[in-house]
Design a protein around this motif. Sequence first.
Motif, PDB file in Angstrom:
ATOM      1  N   ALA A  25      49.326 121.118  -7.475  1.00 18.91           N
ATOM      2  CA  ALA A  25      50.389 121.983  -7.200  1.00 18.91           C
ATOM      3  C   ALA A  25      51.680 122.190  -8.221  1.00 18.91           C
ATOM      4  O   ALA A  25      52.005 123.202  -8.384  1.00 18.91           O
ATOM      5  CB  ALA A  25      51.354 121.539  -5.763  1.00 18.91           C
ATOM      6  N   GLN A  26      51.756 121.222  -8.871  1.00 21.12           N
ATOM      7  CA  GLN A  26      52.675 121.330 -10.074  1.00 21.12           C
ATOM      8  C   GLN A  26      51.851 121.667 -11.440  1.00 21.12           C
ATOM      9  O   GLN A  26      52.629 121.567 -12.588  1.00 21.12           O
ATOM     10  CB  GLN A  26      53.474 119.843 -10.191  1.00 21.12           C
ATOM     11  CG  GLN A  26      54.374 119.578  -9.034  1.00 21.12           C
ATOM     12  CD  GLN A  26      55.089 118.467  -9.070  1.00 21.12           C
ATOM     13  OE1 GLN A  26      55.082 117.531 -10.092  1.00 21.12           O
ATOM     14  NE2 GLN A  26      55.402 117.860  -7.729  1.00 21.12           N
ATOM     15  N   GLU A  27      50.798 121.782 -11.502  1.00 14.12           N
ATOM     16  CA  GLU A  27      49.946 122.264 -12.520  1.00 14.12           C
ATOM     17  C   GLU A  27      50.088 121.114 -13.459  1.00 14.12           C
ATOM     18  O   GLU A  27      49.952 121.664 -14.960  1.00 14.12           O
ATOM     19  CB  GLU A  27      50.164 123.599 -13.031  1.00 14.12           C
ATOM     20  CG  GLU A  27      50.205 124.785 -12.035  1.00 14.12           C
ATOM     21  CD  GLU A  27      50.061 126.099 -12.581  1.00 14.12           C
ATOM     22  OE1 GLU A  27      50.738 126.212 -13.534  1.00 14.12           O
ATOM     23  OE2 GLU A  27      49.755 127.149 -11.803  1.00 14.12           O
ATOM     24  N   ILE A  28      50.096 120.032 -13.273  1.00 16.67           N
ATOM     25  CA  ILE A  28      50.141 119.012 -14.139  1.00 16.67           C
ATOM     26  C   ILE A  28      48.822 118.719 -15.065  1.00 16.67           C
ATOM     27  O   ILE A  28      49.177 118.460 -16.293  1.00 16.67           O
ATOM     28  CB  ILE A  28      50.372 117.443 -13.270  1.00 16.67           C
ATOM     29  CG1 ILE A  28      51.687 117.404 -12.636  1.00 16.67           C
ATOM     30  CG2 ILE A  28      50.060 116.288 -14.561  1.00 16.67           C
ATOM     31  CD1 ILE A  28      52.161 116.416 -11.978  1.00 16.67           C
ATOM     32  N   VAL A  29      47.509 119.065 -14.679  1.00 17.76           N
ATOM     33  CA  VAL A  29      46.653 118.987 -15.524  1.00 17.76           C
ATOM     34  C   VAL A  29      46.141 120.521 -16.030  1.00 17.76           C
ATOM     35  O   VAL A  29      45.220 120.397 -16.782  1.00 17.76           O
ATOM     36  CB  VAL A  29      45.225 118.461 -14.703  1.00 17.76           C
ATOM     37  CG1 VAL A  29      45.513 116.951 -14.378  1.00 17.76           C
ATOM     38  CG2 VAL A  29      45.043 119.190 -13.348  1.00 17.76           C
ATOM     39  N   GLY A  30      46.945 121.551 -15.576  1.00 18.30           N
ATOM     40  CA  GLY A  30      46.651 122.754 -16.160  1.00 18.30           C
ATOM     41  C   GLY A  30      46.917 123.931 -14.842  1.00 18.30           C
ATOM     42  O   GLY A  30      46.807 123.631 -13.828  1.00 18.30           O
ATOM     43  N   GLU A  68      32.098 126.943 -24.303  1.00 13.97           N
ATOM     44  CA  GLU A  68      32.068 127.121 -25.656  1.00 13.97           C
ATOM     45  C   GLU A  68      33.420 127.135 -26.245  1.00 13.97           C
ATOM     46  O   GLU A  68      34.472 127.588 -25.432  1.00 13.97           O
ATOM     47  CB  GLU A  68      31.465 128.588 -25.909  1.00 13.97           C
ATOM     48  CG  GLU A  68      31.218 128.999 -27.350  1.00 13.97           C
ATOM     49  CD  GLU A  68      30.675 130.314 -27.603  1.00 13.97           C
ATOM     50  OE1 GLU A  68      30.825 130.837 -28.678  1.00 13.97           O
ATOM     51  OE2 GLU A  68      29.878 130.676 -26.634  1.00 13.97           O
ATOM     52  N   GLY A  69      33.794 126.572 -27.350  1.00 11.25           N
ATOM     53  CA  GLY A  69      35.055 126.414 -27.825  1.00 11.25           C
ATOM     54  C   GLY A  69      35.594 125.159 -27.439  1.00 11.25           C
ATOM     55  O   GLY A  69      36.876 124.842 -27.804  1.00 11.25           O
ATOM     56  N   GLY A  70      35.117 124.384 -26.460  1.00  9.28           N
ATOM     57  CA  GLY A  70      35.669 123.092 -26.122  1.00  9.28           C
ATOM     58  C   GLY A  70      36.637 123.076 -24.975  1.00  9.28           C
ATOM     59  O   GLY A  70      37.282 122.216 -24.489  1.00  9.28           O
ATOM     60  N   ARG A  71      36.760 124.498 -24.449  1.00  4.97           N
ATOM     61  CA  ARG A  71      37.782 124.298 -23.074  1.00  4.97           C
ATOM     62  C   ARG A  71      37.236 123.857 -21.976  1.00  4.97           C
ATOM     63  O   ARG A  71      36.038 124.168 -21.602  1.00  4.97           O
ATOM     64  CB  ARG A  71      38.157 125.948 -22.972  1.00  4.97           C
ATOM     65  CG  ARG A  71      39.087 126.318 -24.224  1.00  4.97           C
ATOM     66  CD  ARG A  71      39.876 127.743 -23.957  1.00  4.97           C
ATOM     67  NE  ARG A  71      38.861 128.851 -24.122  1.00  4.97           N
ATOM     68  CZ  ARG A  71      39.111 130.087 -23.848  1.00  4.97           C
ATOM     69  NH1 ARG A  71      40.219 130.447 -23.640  1.00  4.97           N
ATOM     70  NH2 ARG A  71      38.222 130.941 -24.191  1.00  4.97           N
ATOM     71  N   GLY A  72      38.070 123.015 -20.947  1.00  4.01           N
ATOM     72  CA  GLY A  72      37.512 122.430 -19.915  1.00  4.01           C
ATOM     73  C   GLY A  72      37.913 123.009 -18.645  1.00  4.01           C
ATOM     74  O   GLY A  72      39.158 123.627 -18.880  1.00  4.01           O
ATOM     75  N   VAL A  73      37.016 123.027 -17.587  1.00 10.95           N
ATOM     76  CA  VAL A  73      37.436 123.891 -16.602  1.00 10.95           C
ATOM     77  C   VAL A  73      37.219 122.619 -15.381  1.00 10.95           C
ATOM     78  O   VAL A  73      35.880 122.039 -15.439  1.00 10.95           O
ATOM     79  CB  VAL A  73      36.524 124.927 -16.179  1.00 10.95           C
ATOM     80  CG1 VAL A  73      36.967 125.582 -14.844  1.00 10.95           C
ATOM     81  CG2 VAL A  73      37.066 126.133 -17.230  1.00 10.95           C
ATOM     82  N   LEU A  74      37.951 122.289 -14.599  1.00  2.00           N
ATOM     83  CA  LEU A  74      37.890 121.199 -13.615  1.00  2.00           C
ATOM     84  C   LEU A  74      37.759 122.144 -12.317  1.00  2.00           C
ATOM     85  O   LEU A  74      38.573 122.953 -11.950  1.00  2.00           O
ATOM     86  CB  LEU A  74      39.150 120.396 -13.638  1.00  2.00           C
ATOM     87  CG  LEU A  74      39.198 119.330 -12.363  1.00  2.00           C
ATOM     88  CD1 LEU A  74      38.282 118.449 -12.320  1.00  2.00           C
ATOM     89  CD2 LEU A  74      40.663 118.896 -12.204  1.00  2.00           C
TER      90      LEU A  74
END
Length: 154
Positions: A25-30, A68-74
Amino acid sequence: MTLTVLAPVAGVVHALADVDDPVFAQEIVGPGLAVQPDAESGAGRSVVAPVAGTVAKLHPHAFVLLAEGGRGVLVHLGINTVQLGGEGFTLHVAEGDAVEQGQILVEWDPAAVEAGGRSAICPVVGLEAQPDSLTRLAEPGTRVVAGDPLLSLA
């Protein structure tokens, strides 16, 4: 390069602020959005890869894909679902696997999660992304099917 992130499950889109977990909720991880599966209809049972990439981390209730480019999606399947110890989740991939956008990664039962007193809402987060890098491609309150565009990250 803009990364388009697809809805991993079918359901209704919500703002992360609506998720009953302060880390999300507080977007701590993104930044991101969440999808509330329609547990009654059986929608949301198949969880698809929101981006093409590599499975960097895999738990029955959550996974991280590196695009690609190393961006992570959880993608987190429900809240407090780690307490289920993997019961009710079927994994179709392993850590290190390369996956295509839209590929089925996990199957689960959101209705069973809710019947157990937990929320089945699914946060979808751009790890370590800046809040202003996110563009909503589906607005809160709208219904999506797995594989619909959900958000993009600049």
